[in-house]
Design a protein around this motif. Structure first.
Motif, PDB file in Angstrom:
ATOM      1  N   ASP A  40       0.836  -0.959  -0.313  1.00  0.00           N
ATOM      2  CA  ASP A  40       0.274   0.156   0.076  1.00  0.00           C
ATOM      3  C   ASP A  40       1.102   0.876   0.063  1.00  0.00           C
ATOM      4  N   GLN A  41       1.936   1.236   0.355  1.00  0.00           N
ATOM      5  CA  GLN A  41       2.573   2.821   1.229  1.00  0.00           C
ATOM      6  C   GLN A  41       3.672   2.565  -0.688  1.00  0.00           C
ATOM      7  N   ASP A  42       4.114   2.007  -1.279  1.00  0.00           N
ATOM      8  CA  ASP A  42       4.138   1.854  -2.755  1.00  0.00           C
ATOM      9  C   ASP A  42       3.574   2.363  -3.065  1.00  0.00           C
ATOM     10  N   GLN A  43       2.549   1.801  -3.206  1.00  0.00           N
ATOM     11  CA  GLN A  43       1.434   2.172  -4.259  1.00  0.00           C
ATOM     12  C   GLN A  43       1.310   3.638  -4.139  1.00  0.00           C
ATOM     13  N   VAL A  44       1.154   3.929  -3.335  1.00  0.00           N
ATOM     14  CA  VAL A  44       0.768   5.292  -2.621  1.00  0.00           C
ATOM     15  C   VAL A  44       2.606   6.377  -2.990  1.00  0.00           C
ATOM     16  N   ARG A  45       3.217   5.838  -2.695  1.00  0.00           N
ATOM     17  CA  ARG A  45       4.184   6.498  -3.066  1.00  0.00           C
ATOM     18  C   ARG A  45       4.657   7.001  -5.076  1.00  0.00           C
ATOM     19  N   ALA A  46       4.095   5.751  -5.239  1.00  0.00           N
ATOM     20  CA  ALA A  46       4.281   5.401  -7.430  1.00  0.00           C
ATOM     21  C   ALA A  46       3.169   6.979  -7.740  1.00  0.00           C
ATOM     22  N   ALA A  48       1.922   9.341  -6.078  1.00  0.00           N
ATOM     23  CA  ALA A  48       2.184  10.420  -5.648  1.00  0.00           C
ATOM     24  C   ALA A  48       3.462  11.183  -6.204  1.00  0.00           C
ATOM     25  N   GLU A  49       4.645  10.063  -6.901  1.00  0.00           N
ATOM     26  CA  GLU A  49       5.196  10.589  -8.062  1.00  0.00           C
ATOM     27  C   GLU A  49       5.095  10.761  -9.465  1.00  0.00           C
ATOM     28  N   PHE A  50       3.442   9.811  -9.995  1.00  0.00           N
ATOM     29  CA  PHE A  50       3.199   9.994 -10.685  1.00  0.00           C
ATOM     30  C   PHE A  50       2.827  11.855 -11.543  1.00  0.00           C
ATOM     31  N   GLU A  51       2.418  12.150  -9.845  1.00  0.00           N
ATOM     32  CA  GLU A  51       0.999  13.559 -10.101  1.00  0.00           C
ATOM     33  C   GLU A  51       2.125  13.951 -10.342  1.00  0.00           C
TER      34      GLU A  51
END
Length: 54
Positions: A40-46, A48-51
């Protein structure tokens, strides 16, 4: 640094009153929960980076 899986497994056993029985079940539960949290944390980071890149 101590093993977070062992720390959380111990806390779970303390909360549920489990001492010796089903110790492996408690450890597997904590490992599964820890892995799910990391995913889940990796998804949130990904996301955020995409944004940031857009």
């Amino acid at each position: 640094m101590s093993d977070p899986i062992e720390v959380w497994t111990s806390r779970l056993r303390d909360m549920t009153g489990e001492k010796e029985t089903d110790s492996e079940d408690a450890r597997r539960f904590v490992e599964d929960l820890y892995t799910a949290a990391q995913i889940d944390q990796d998804q949130v980071r990904a996301e955020a980076e995409f944004e940031r890149e857009e």
